[in-house]
Design a protein around this motif. Structure first.
Motif, PDB file in Angstrom:
ATOM      1  N   THR A 198     -10.839   8.775  10.463  1.00 42.75           N
ATOM      2  CA  THR A 198     -10.371   8.263   9.176  1.00 42.75           C
ATOM      3  C   THR A 198      -8.862   8.361   9.074  1.00 42.75           C
ATOM      4  O   THR A 198      -8.195   7.427   8.603  1.00 42.75           O
ATOM      5  N   ARG A 199      -8.310   9.469   9.501  1.00 41.18           N
ATOM      6  CA  ARG A 199      -6.851   9.636   9.435  1.00 41.18           C
ATOM      7  C   ARG A 199      -6.134   8.590  10.284  1.00 41.18           C
ATOM      8  O   ARG A 199      -5.171   7.960   9.832  1.00 41.18           O
ATOM      9  N   ASP A 200      -6.586   8.368  11.505  1.00 42.60           N
ATOM     10  CA  ASP A 200      -5.927   7.391  12.376  1.00 42.60           C
ATOM     11  C   ASP A 200      -6.040   5.977  11.804  1.00 42.60           C
ATOM     12  O   ASP A 200      -5.076   5.204  11.829  1.00 42.60           O
ATOM     13  N   ALA A 201      -7.224   5.624  11.300  1.00 44.21           N
ATOM     14  CA  ALA A 201      -7.406   4.288  10.733  1.00 44.21           C
ATOM     15  C   ALA A 201      -6.578   4.102   9.464  1.00 44.21           C
ATOM     16  O   ALA A 201      -6.006   3.025   9.231  1.00 44.21           O
ATOM     17  N   MET A 202      -6.505   5.120   8.627  1.00 41.36           N
ATOM     18  CA  MET A 202      -5.720   5.025   7.400  1.00 41.36           C
ATOM     19  C   MET A 202      -4.232   4.916   7.695  1.00 41.36           C
ATOM     20  O   MET A 202      -3.507   4.150   7.040  1.00 41.36           O
ATOM     21  N   LEU A 203      -3.749   5.662   8.666  1.00 41.61           N
ATOM     22  CA  LEU A 203      -2.336   5.567   9.027  1.00 41.61           C
ATOM     23  C   LEU A 203      -1.979   4.162   9.499  1.00 41.61           C
ATOM     24  O   LEU A 203      -0.896   3.633   9.166  1.00 41.61           O
ATOM     25  N   ALA A 204      -2.862   3.546  10.267  1.00 43.62           N
ATOM     26  CA  ALA A 204      -2.616   2.179  10.725  1.00 43.62           C
ATOM     27  C   ALA A 204      -2.594   1.202   9.555  1.00 43.62           C
ATOM     28  O   ALA A 204      -1.757   0.278   9.514  1.00 43.62           O
ATOM     29  N   GLU A 205      -3.495   1.369   8.582  1.00 43.72           N
ATOM     30  CA  GLU A 205      -3.540   0.462   7.433  1.00 43.72           C
ATOM     31  C   GLU A 205      -2.354   0.665   6.504  1.00 43.72           C
ATOM     32  O   GLU A 205      -1.815  -0.300   5.951  1.00 43.72           O
ATOM     33  N   LEU A 206      -1.936   1.900   6.296  1.00 44.87           N
ATOM     34  CA  LEU A 206      -0.839   2.171   5.369  1.00 44.87           C
ATOM     35  C   LEU A 206       0.490   1.630   5.866  1.00 44.87           C
ATOM     36  O   LEU A 206       1.449   1.517   5.080  1.00 44.87           O
ATOM     37  N   ARG A 207       0.593   1.294   7.147  1.00 48.98           N
ATOM     38  CA  ARG A 207       1.824   0.717   7.691  1.00 48.98           C
ATOM     39  C   ARG A 207       1.839  -0.805   7.610  1.00 48.98           C
ATOM     40  O   ARG A 207       2.863  -1.426   7.942  1.00 48.98           O
ATOM     41  N   ASP A 209       1.863  -4.745   6.183  1.00 43.47           N
ATOM     42  CA  ASP A 209       2.739  -5.395   5.211  1.00 43.47           C
ATOM     43  C   ASP A 209       2.087  -5.533   3.838  1.00 43.47           C
ATOM     44  O   ASP A 209       2.760  -5.421   2.814  1.00 43.47           O
ATOM     45  N   TYR A 210       0.789  -5.776   3.787  1.00 38.29           N
ATOM     46  CA  TYR A 210       0.171  -6.002   2.485  1.00 38.29           C
ATOM     47  C   TYR A 210       0.171  -4.728   1.647  1.00 38.29           C
ATOM     48  O   TYR A 210       0.217  -4.787   0.410  1.00 38.29           O
ATOM     49  N   ILE A 211       0.154  -3.566   2.295  1.00 34.21           N
ATOM     50  CA  ILE A 211       0.241  -2.307   1.558  1.00 34.21           C
ATOM     51  C   ILE A 211       1.634  -2.152   0.950  1.00 34.21           C
ATOM     52  O   ILE A 211       1.788  -1.738  -0.216  1.00 34.21           O
ATOM     53  N   VAL A 212       2.665  -2.500   1.714  1.00 34.42           N
ATOM     54  CA  VAL A 212       4.034  -2.465   1.192  1.00 34.42           C
ATOM     55  C   VAL A 212       4.175  -3.413   0.011  1.00 34.42           C
ATOM     56  O   VAL A 212       4.802  -3.087  -1.010  1.00 34.42           O
ATOM     57  N   LEU A 213       3.558  -4.597   0.114  1.00 29.90           N
ATOM     58  CA  LEU A 213       3.642  -5.577  -0.972  1.00 29.90           C
ATOM     59  C   LEU A 213       2.921  -5.076  -2.220  1.00 29.90           C
ATOM     60  O   LEU A 213       3.406  -5.246  -3.351  1.00 29.90           O
ATOM     61  N   LEU A 214       1.754  -4.469  -2.043  1.00 34.26           N
ATOM     62  CA  LEU A 214       1.018  -3.926  -3.193  1.00 34.26           C
ATOM     63  C   LEU A 214       1.810  -2.834  -3.892  1.00 34.26           C
ATOM     64  O   LEU A 214       1.846  -2.766  -5.133  1.00 34.26           O
ATOM     65  N   ARG A 215       2.454  -1.993  -3.123  1.00 33.11           N
ATOM     66  CA  ARG A 215       3.266  -0.937  -3.726  1.00 33.11           C
ATOM     67  C   ARG A 215       4.485  -1.524  -4.431  1.00 33.11           C
ATOM     68  O   ARG A 215       4.896  -1.030  -5.493  1.00 33.11           O
ATOM     69  N   ALA A 216       5.046  -2.582  -3.857  1.00 34.50           N
ATOM     70  CA  ALA A 216       6.209  -3.216  -4.483  1.00 34.50           C
ATOM     71  C   ALA A 216       5.858  -3.850  -5.814  1.00 34.50           C
ATOM     72  O   ALA A 216       6.707  -3.940  -6.713  1.00 34.50           O
ATOM     73  N   HIS A 217       4.597  -4.286  -5.963  1.00 31.32           N
ATOM     74  CA  HIS A 217       4.154  -4.857  -7.231  1.00 31.32           C
ATOM     75  C   HIS A 217       3.775  -3.788  -8.253  1.00 31.32           C
ATOM     76  O   HIS A 217       3.319  -4.120  -9.351  1.00 31.32           O
ATOM     77  N   GLY A 218       3.937  -2.539  -7.905  1.00 30.83           N
ATOM     78  CA  GLY A 218       3.733  -1.471  -8.867  1.00 30.83           C
ATOM     79  C   GLY A 218       2.322  -0.972  -9.011  1.00 30.83           C
ATOM     80  O   GLY A 218       2.008  -0.279 -10.000  1.00 30.83           O
ATOM     81  N   PRO A 220      -0.796   1.459  -8.691  1.00 31.54           N
ATOM     82  CA  PRO A 220      -0.867   2.913  -8.538  1.00 31.54           C
ATOM     83  C   PRO A 220      -1.252   3.312  -7.111  1.00 31.54           C
ATOM     84  O   PRO A 220      -1.971   2.585  -6.420  1.00 31.54           O
ATOM     85  N   GLN A 221      -0.766   4.468  -6.691  1.00 34.48           N
ATOM     86  CA  GLN A 221      -1.048   4.944  -5.349  1.00 34.48           C
ATOM     87  C   GLN A 221      -2.547   5.088  -5.101  1.00 34.48           C
ATOM     88  O   GLN A 221      -3.046   4.765  -4.025  1.00 34.48           O
ATOM     89  N   ARG A 222      -3.288   5.562  -6.110  1.00 30.57           N
ATOM     90  CA  ARG A 222      -4.719   5.737  -5.947  1.00 30.57           C
ATOM     91  C   ARG A 222      -5.415   4.408  -5.692  1.00 30.57           C
ATOM     92  O   ARG A 222      -6.301   4.311  -4.840  1.00 30.57           O
ATOM     93  N   THR A 223      -5.000   3.365  -6.394  1.00 32.85           N
ATOM     94  CA  THR A 223      -5.610   2.043  -6.198  1.00 32.85           C
ATOM     95  C   THR A 223      -5.291   1.493  -4.816  1.00 32.85           C
ATOM     96  O   THR A 223      -6.156   0.930  -4.137  1.00 32.85           O
ATOM     97  N   VAL A 224      -4.046   1.647  -4.399  1.00 35.92           N
ATOM     98  CA  VAL A 224      -3.645   1.145  -3.089  1.00 35.92           C
ATOM     99  C   VAL A 224      -4.427   1.845  -1.982  1.00 35.92           C
ATOM    100  O   VAL A 224      -4.917   1.201  -1.037  1.00 35.92           O
ATOM    101  N   VAL A 225      -4.585   3.150  -2.103  1.00 32.49           N
ATOM    102  CA  VAL A 225      -5.216   3.920  -1.034  1.00 32.49           C
ATOM    103  C   VAL A 225      -6.721   3.716  -1.021  1.00 32.49           C
ATOM    104  O   VAL A 225      -7.321   3.402   0.018  1.00 32.49           O
ATOM    105  N   LEU A 226      -7.372   3.877  -2.181  1.00 31.55           N
ATOM    106  CA  LEU A 226      -8.834   3.885  -2.213  1.00 31.55           C
ATOM    107  C   LEU A 226      -9.435   2.487  -2.240  1.00 31.55           C
ATOM    108  O   LEU A 226     -10.455   2.239  -1.600  1.00 31.55           O
TER     109      LEU A 226
END
Length: 311
Positions: A198-207, A209-218, A220-226
């Protein structure tokens, strides 16, 4: 529909192959059921008469053909060591094994996914600690871990029973207590494996571009992660969960023997010692059905998590 059809075809081939291999391998082991039933004091005439009565003098292909015909019609025969119908024995022993397997799977999944997500989000010392715990958890032998848990929680601190099984219908609380130690014995190693995956797969996903875009749109961290990262990282985790569940089938043999749980694993051990071929065939068939159903569930989860994979 293509997935289900492929599953049906694969399941039929797998079930036939496992049953045939089990039949051949058991027949090659030393001893036979007639000698086990009669003991050493039986006369040669009694021994030969019982072998003929049980059909053990027939060629191996004929014995397997008779078993297969009856199995297709829902008759798995009679256990040679107990005289009880094999199907009835499996029904009585399936509940404890499923309780043990599913309990270990739930513990492994909840703790493993939770620790893996936490490690990927926090990183740093938490991630390094998780790597260390994962390596230790995967390296610990299950039989040694079981003895340590018994010594700690059943002898030094008499909080849990060291052996035995209480059916859920008799007492849900005692049922949970009787399964606590065997579930932990099987679940700790699986938890470490799932946490690392889970840790390895999550690290790959958190890097991505769409995760960066979601965070840029404001968001919440919980929504982006879960809601986003974890769902897309779940495919390799689901694969590991499926493999873990299949591996737990063999783990039940050890756990049920150590903790005296009357499940399919301990039944397989006793049937092998008695050279009880119908009962061994029944246990092997039951385990095969579980593996087939797990593969189907994993395939369906693939299609739900990533609809593109079903095209």
């Amino acid at each position: 529909m293509r997935r289900i059809l492929r599953w049906l075809l694969t399941s039929a081939v797998l079930t036939f192959t496992v049953s045939a291999l089990t039949f051949v391998l058991v027949s090659l082991t030393p001893g036979d059921a007639a000698r086990t039933i009669l003991g050493r004091d039986a006369t040669p005439e009694q021994y030969q008469q019982l072998r003929a009565q049980l059909g053990l003098n027939d060629p191996l292909a004929v014995q397997y053909g008779h078993w297969l015909v009856h199995a297709v019609h829902g008759d798995l025969g009679t256990a040679l060591s107990t005289g009880q119908p094999v199907l009835l024995t499996l029904q009585q022993r399936l509940g404890p094994s499923l309780s043990l397997i599913l309990g270990a799977l739930v513990v492994s999944a909840l703790l493993g996914v939770g620790l893996g997500v936490l490690s990927a989000v926090r990183g740093g010392a938490v991630g390094r600690a998780l790597d260390l715990v994962s390596m230790v958890g995967m390296a610990l032998p299950a039989f040694w871990l079981g003895l340590v848990l018994v010594a700690a929680f059943a002898v030094a601190l008499p909080l849990l029973p060291a052996s035995g099984y209480v059916p859920f219908a008799d007492s849900p609380w005692q049922w949970a207590r009787s399964l606590a130690l065997p579930v932990l014995t099987l679940g700790i190693g699986g938890c470490a494996t799932i946490a690392k995956q889970t840790r390895d797969a999550m690290l790959a996903e958190l890097r991505r571009d769409y995760i960066v875009l979601l965070r840029a749109h404001g968001l919440p961290q919980r929504t982006v992660v879960l809601r986003h990262a974890l769902k897309n990282a779940a495919i390799p985790v689901v694969t590991v969960l499926g493999l873990l569940l299949v591996g737990l089938l063999s783990g039940t043999v050890l756990a049920e023997t150590v903790y005296v749980v009357p499940g399919l694993g301990s039944t397989a051990v006793l049937a092998t010692q008695a050279h009880d071929l119908p009962l061994i065939q029944g246990v092997a068939l039951c385990f095969t059905v579980v593996v087939v159903l797990v593969n189907l569930l994993v395939e369906l989860l693939y299609g739900w998590l990533d609809p593109r994979s079903s095209r």
